[in-house]
Design a protein around this motif. Sequence first.
Motif, mmCIF file in Angstrom:
data_model
loop_
_atom_site.group_PDB
_atom_site.id
_atom_site.type_symbol
_atom_site.label_atom_id
_atom_site.label_comp_id
_atom_site.label_asym_id
_atom_site.label_seq_id
_atom_site.Cartn_x
_atom_site.Cartn_y
_atom_site.Cartn_z
ATOM 1 N N PHE A 109 -1.284 -11.170 3.625
ATOM 2 C CA PHE A 109 -2.091 -10.808 2.462
ATOM 3 C C PHE A 109 -1.270 -10.579 1.196
ATOM 4 C CE2 PHE A 109 -5.015 -9.664 5.928
ATOM 5 C CZ PHE A 109 -6.125 -10.399 5.536
ATOM 6 N N GLU A 110 0.004 -10.256 1.367
ATOM 7 C CA GLU A 110 0.840 -9.983 0.197
ATOM 8 C C GLU A 110 1.640 -11.198 -0.267
ATOM 9 O OE1 GLU A 110 1.689 -6.771 -1.546
ATOM 10 O OE2 GLU A 110 -0.355 -6.453 -0.817
ATOM 11 N N GLN A 144 -0.203 1.878 -1.038
ATOM 12 C CA GLN A 144 1.058 1.226 -1.388
ATOM 13 C C GLN A 144 0.909 -0.298 -1.427
ATOM 14 O OE1 GLN A 144 4.130 2.890 -2.102
ATOM 15 N NE2 GLN A 144 2.677 4.593 -2.259
ATOM 16 N N PHE A 145 0.083 -0.844 -0.545
ATOM 17 C CA PHE A 145 -0.141 -2.281 -0.486
ATOM 18 C C PHE A 145 -1.624 -2.533 -0.744
ATOM 19 C CE2 PHE A 145 3.665 -1.361 1.867
ATOM 20 C CZ PHE A 145 4.543 -2.358 1.453
ATOM 21 N N THR A 146 -1.914 -3.146 -1.877
ATOM 22 C CA THR A 146 -3.272 -3.218 -2.414
ATOM 23 C C THR A 146 -4.289 -3.754 -1.426
ATOM 24 O OG1 THR A 146 -2.329 -3.568 -4.602
ATOM 25 C CG2 THR A 146 -4.656 -4.076 -4.332
ATOM 26 N N TYR A 147 -3.910 -4.715 -0.605
ATOM 27 C CA TYR A 147 -4.910 -5.326 0.267
ATOM 28 C C TYR A 147 -5.506 -4.334 1.258
ATOM 29 C CZ TYR A 147 -2.024 -5.484 4.515
ATOM 30 O OH TYR A 147 -1.294 -5.137 5.625
ATOM 31 N N LEU A 156 -11.955 -5.011 0.416
ATOM 32 C CA LEU A 156 -12.255 -6.299 1.031
ATOM 33 C C LEU A 156 -11.805 -6.308 2.494
ATOM 34 C CD1 LEU A 156 -11.021 -8.648 -1.854
ATOM 35 C CD2 LEU A 156 -13.361 -7.845 -1.422
ATOM 36 N N ALA A 157 -12.523 -7.052 3.289
ATOM 37 C CA ALA A 157 -12.172 -7.149 4.704
ATOM 38 C C ALA A 157 -10.896 -7.969 4.871
ATOM 39 C CB ALA A 157 -13.318 -7.797 5.477
#
Length: 225
Positions: A103-104, A148-151, A156-157
């Motif tokens: 995701f990142e 810390q990690f936007t996802y 959002l799923a």
Amino acid sequence: MRFAVSKILNLLAVTIAISATGNSVFAQDVLAVRLGALLGQEREAIAEIPSSQLSALANPPAPDSRNIETVPVVERFDEATLAALPEADGGEQWHCLAEALYFEARGESVEGLFAVGEVILNRVDSADYPTTVCGVVNQGTGGRYRCQFTYTCDGLAETISEPAAWEKVGKVARLLIDGTPRVLTAGATHYHTRAVNPSWAKRFPKTAMIGSHIFYRQPTRTAMN
């Protein structure tokens, strides 16, 4: 050996001295004869050395068996070598790292994937962050965009819709967890895309620029801070 080198140098000096008299042919003959005699002596001396000792001299033990610190050989991965590796899997920590890479950074190069993974593992090693990969990845999750990690907190799923990208990040995650040396980001604990400019970026030392990300190392805290 030093003695032999010294003798050769003396012979050369004698040869040069004779050549200076104009008799260069004679000088070459003297050099050839004396070198032959000298090398013959060296061969006789070597013949007296037991074969086991000669073998030991020609094949010294490996540095690690002699407790000599060496620089590790770092294997660098590219698309081809990564594709040739078998599909990876693992437990919870592997899954958390693979998911974070997906995701990142799934649009990054292989080097970019490793760089983002380094940041996560560098945080695991730091006293300022949780001690597990999953703890680091999910730190602060709970409030929207308070993580810390936007996802992990964008509402959002986390749906894996690109199987090829998932397979690639899984291999990178496996390699990193298994101990592939972190040599890309010089201990970075933070990164951001080139499209943003967070306030902490002015205070943290920049360590690398890879793909669309800029990497930074959090300054070490002291008792005075």
